[in-house]
Design an enzyme around this catalytic site. Structure first.
Site, PDB file in Angstrom:
ATOM      1  N   HIS A   1     -24.615  65.354   4.504  1.00 36.05           N
ATOM      2  CA  HIS A   1     -25.082  64.210   5.253  1.00 36.05           C
ATOM      3  C   HIS A   1     -26.655  64.258   5.512  1.00 36.05           C
ATOM      4  O   HIS A   1     -26.922  65.602   6.113  1.00 36.05           O
ATOM      5  CB  HIS A   1     -24.374  64.049   6.490  1.00 36.05           C
TER       6      HIS A   1
ATOM      7  N   ASP B   1     -27.601  72.052   8.852  1.00 33.50           N
ATOM      8  CA  ASP B   1     -26.784  70.978   9.157  1.00 33.50           C
ATOM      9  C   ASP B   1     -27.390  69.752   9.373  1.00 33.50           C
ATOM     10  O   ASP B   1     -27.998  69.258  10.392  1.00 33.50           O
ATOM     11  CB  ASP B   1     -26.040  71.146  10.551  1.00 33.50           C
TER      12      ASP B   1
ATOM     13  N   GLU C   1     -22.803  61.308   9.906  1.00 36.99           N
ATOM     14  CA  GLU C   1     -21.980  61.948   9.996  1.00 36.99           C
ATOM     15  C   GLU C   1     -21.701  62.438  11.165  1.00 36.99           C
ATOM     16  O   GLU C   1     -20.489  62.606  11.785  1.00 36.99           O
ATOM     17  CB  GLU C   1     -21.979  63.323   9.117  1.00 36.99           C
ATOM     18  N   GLU C   2     -22.684  62.776  12.148  1.00 38.77           N
ATOM     19  CA  GLU C   2     -22.572  63.516  13.437  1.00 38.77           C
ATOM     20  C   GLU C   2     -22.214  62.756  14.370  1.00 38.77           C
ATOM     21  O   GLU C   2     -21.368  63.170  15.249  1.00 38.77           O
ATOM     22  CB  GLU C   2     -24.146  63.849  13.810  1.00 38.77           C
TER      23      GLU C   2
ATOM     24  N   ASP D   1     -21.289  71.349   3.786  1.00 39.96           N
ATOM     25  CA  ASP D   1     -21.671  70.864   5.133  1.00 39.96           C
ATOM     26  C   ASP D   1     -21.344  71.987   5.983  1.00 39.96           C
ATOM     27  O   ASP D   1     -20.905  72.202   7.184  1.00 39.96           O
ATOM     28  CB  ASP D   1     -20.955  69.368   5.561  1.00 39.96           C
TER      29      ASP D   1
ATOM     30  N   HIS E   1     -26.265  72.703  15.838  1.00 39.16           N
ATOM     31  CA  HIS E   1     -26.543  71.508  16.763  1.00 39.16           C
ATOM     32  C   HIS E   1     -27.712  72.250  17.755  1.00 39.16           C
ATOM     33  O   HIS E   1     -27.566  71.685  18.759  1.00 39.16           O
ATOM     34  CB  HIS E   1     -25.296  71.182  17.170  1.00 39.16           C
TER      35      HIS E   1
HETATM   36 ZN   LIG Z   1     -22.810  68.633   9.372  1.00 35.44          ZN
END
Ligand SMILES: [Zn+2]
Length: 456
Positions: free
Chosen positions: A278, A290, A324-325, A352, A423
Site C-alpha cells: 500500500h 509501512d 490501506e491504513e 506489508d 505508525h
Molecule cells: Zn501497512
C-alpha cells in the site's frame, strides 16, 4: 511394462531435475540482480523523500504520480492509474497534553491523535484521569467513576511472543475500540499507551473507530515513556489532571488512485497474478517500512523479472494500493474492478510486514495449493524463506480473496523491529537496510516467477 514405466519415471525425474536447476538459476539471478542493483532501495529512498502519504493528502498524490512515472520507464506492457475516492482526515497542528499534579508540577506528554479522531473543543479540554489495563477493566467500572474523566488504557506490550505481531494484535483493540468503550461510560477523551515494542517516547498512531449514535470523543496515543510517567504520577496523585488539545478534522472524500503496472502473459493472458503493497502511510513519517517497502518489493520484483528477459506465461501485475491504513478503499476498488471485468486471478500476494529479511509466506488457500507452493521452497537460497504457513495474505488483497476466493499469500519477514517503528515518526528510510529490503524483493520475484511457470 514395468521397464517402460521405470524408464519414463526416470526420464521425468531427470527432466524435472533439469527444470529445477533452471528455476534455481533464475531465482539466483533475481537475488544477484537485487543485491547488486539495489533498485528497490534506491526507489524507496526517492519515495520517502516525497514525504508522508496519508490518503487524501497532496503528498500522497505526488507519490502516486511519481510511482507511475517510474513504472513508465521499466519496460512493462502498461502502467495506469485506477481512480479511488478516499477518506480525507487531517491531524492539523500538533497535539499537546500537559499533565499537572496537585503540587502544581507539570509535565508535557508525547502523543499523537489516533487516525480519524475528532479534535478537542476550542481551547482544549481538561480532566482527571482514570487508568485501566483493558476495555474489559473499564467495563467493570461504574459509570460515575468514569464520567467526565479521561480514560487511560495502559496495557504493556507482551515481550514474550517471538512474533511481536501477536502482541500488537492483542493490544491494538484499545486503539481501535477504546474511544467507543470510554464514551459509553461518559468519558471526555481516550488515551492509550502506544501499541509498540520499543521503550522510547515516540507515539504510535493508527486507525480508530467511533460508533454511530454515540459521542465521538478525542482519542490519542501516548509514547511509552509518557504513559509510564502518567502511571507513576497517578499512583502518587489520582487527582492529577491533563490539559489536552487536538486539532484534527475530517474533510470530504478526496480523489485518489491505485497505481498498476502490468506485464501481459504470452500463453494464458487471462490468468492474472497480482502482487502489491500500500502506497499510503500515516502522516507522521516516511512510511518506509509501512508500506513503502512492500510497494518497492512488488514494483522491484516485476522489474527483476523483466530484467531477466522472462516472457511470463500469465499476466503479472504490481499494484500500489491506496488507503490501506484508514479505509481499504484501494483494495476494494481493485476487487470491484476485477469482478466487473470478470477477471480470473490465480494468486494475490501482498507485502506489508516491513522491509526486513524474508522468512516465509502465510497463505490462505486449500491445502493442495499450499502444498504446491511449499514444493517451491527448495528452489530459494538458504536463509531466505523456509516455510509456507497456514493463513495470511493482506488487507489490500483481502477484498479480492473474499469476492472470488483467489488464493492469497502474505510475505513474512523477520518482524523483531517492526513494532518499534510501525505508525510512529521513526518509520523512516534510514531504518531500512538495503540487503534486507532487496532479499524481500528477490523473494517476491522468485515466488511470482514460479507461480507463473507452474500455475496454481
Ligand atoms: Zn501497512
Amino acid at each position: 511394462m514395468r521397464t517402460t514405466l521405470l524408464f519414463f519415471s526416470m526420464m521425468l525425474a531427470i527432466m524435472s531435475h533439469g527444470q529445477n536447476d533452471q528455476d534455481r538459476l533464475m531465482i539466483k539471478n533475481f537475488f544477484d540482480d537485487a543485491l547488486t542493483g539495489k533498485q528497490s532501495y534506491l526507489w524507496l529512498e526517492d519515495l520517502c523523500e516525497i514525504g508522508p502519504r496519508l490518503s487524501g493528502s497532496k503528498t500522497s498524490l505526488d507519490a502516486i504520480h511519481w510511482v507511475k512515472s517510474v513504472m513508465d520507464t521499466c519496460g512493462f506492457d502498461t502502467a495506469y492509474l485506477q481512480p479511488v475516492l478516499v477518506p480525507h482526515w487531517e491531524r492539523g497542528a500538533r497535539e499537546k497534553a500537559t499533565l499537572t499534579d496537585r503540587n502544581g508540577n507539570s509535565y508535557e506528554l508525547s502523543l499523537l491523535a489516533i487516525g480519524g479522531s475528532v479534535g478537542t473543543p476550542e481551547g482544549g479540554l481538561r480532566g482527571q484521569v482514570i487508568e485501566v489495563q483493558s476495555i474489559d477493566d473499564l467495563d467493570h467500572l461504574k459509570a460515575e467513576e468514569v464520567k467526565g474523566k479521561i480514560v487511560f488504557y495502559n496495557p504493556p506490550f507482551d515481550q514474550r511472543n517471538i512474533s511481536p505481531g501477536s502482541s500488537y494484535g492483542a493490544n491494538v483493540i484499545v486503539r481501535s475500540r477504546g474511544a467507543i468503550a470510554a464514551a459509553k461510560k461518559g468519558a471526555i477523551a481516550s488515551l492509550i499507551r502506544s501499541v509498540g515494542s520499543s521503550y522510547d517516547d515516540a507515539p504510535h498512531t493508527g486507525t480508530g473507530n467511533y460508533l454511530e449514535g454515540l459521542d465521538s470523543i478525542p482519542a490519542a496515543a501516548l509514547g511509552v515513556q509518557s504513559a509510564e510517567k502518567l502511571h507513576d504520577i497517578l499512583a502518587l496523585d489520582p487527582t492529577a489532571t491533563i490539559d489536552l488539545s487536538m486539532h484534527c478534522q475530517w474533510f470530504d472524500d478526496a480523489p485518489s488512485y491505485n497505481v498498476i503496472a502490468e506485464v501481459r502473459g504470452a500463453e494464458f493472458p487471462d490468468e492474472i497474478i497480482v502482487m502489491g503493497g500500500h502506497l499510503d502511510s500515516w502522516d507522521i513519517s516516511d512510511g518506509a517500512h509501512d508500506d513503502g517497502a512492500g510497494c518497492m518489493h512488488s514494483l522491484g520484483a516485476l522489474k527483476l523479472i523483466v530484467n531477466q528477459g522472462v516472457k511470463p506465461k500469465r499476466t503479472i501485475r504490481a499494484v500500489m494500493f491506496i488507503n490501506e491504513e484508514n479505509g481499504t478503499r484501494g483494495g476494494i476498488a481493485y476487487a470491484d474492478s476485477a469482478l466487473a471485468k470478470n477477471e480470473k486471478h490465480i494468486a494475490a500476494i501482498e507485502s506489508d510486514a516491513g522491509g526486513f529479511s524474508p522468512r516465509g509466506f502465510g497463505m490462505t488457500a486449500s491445502d493442495d495449493k499450499r502444498s504446491k507452493v511449499e514444493s517451491f521452497l527448495s528452489l530459494f537460497p538458504r536463509n531466505t524463506i523456509s516455510y509456507i504457513s497456514r493463513g495470511g495474505g493482506g488487507v489490500d488483497i483481502g477484498p479480492l480473496h473474499r469476492a472470488d476466493g483467489t488464493p492469497m499469500l502474505g510475505l513474512i519477514v523477520d518482524g523483531q523491529k517492526m513494532f518499534d517503528l510501525h505508525h510512529s515518526p521513526n518509520d523512516v528510510f534510514e531504518t531500512v537496510h538495503f540487503r534486507e529490503l532487496e532479499l524481500g524483493t528477490a523473494t517476491m520475484a522468485g515466488m511470482i516467477y514460479l507461480l507463473d511457470q507452474y500455475g496454481l
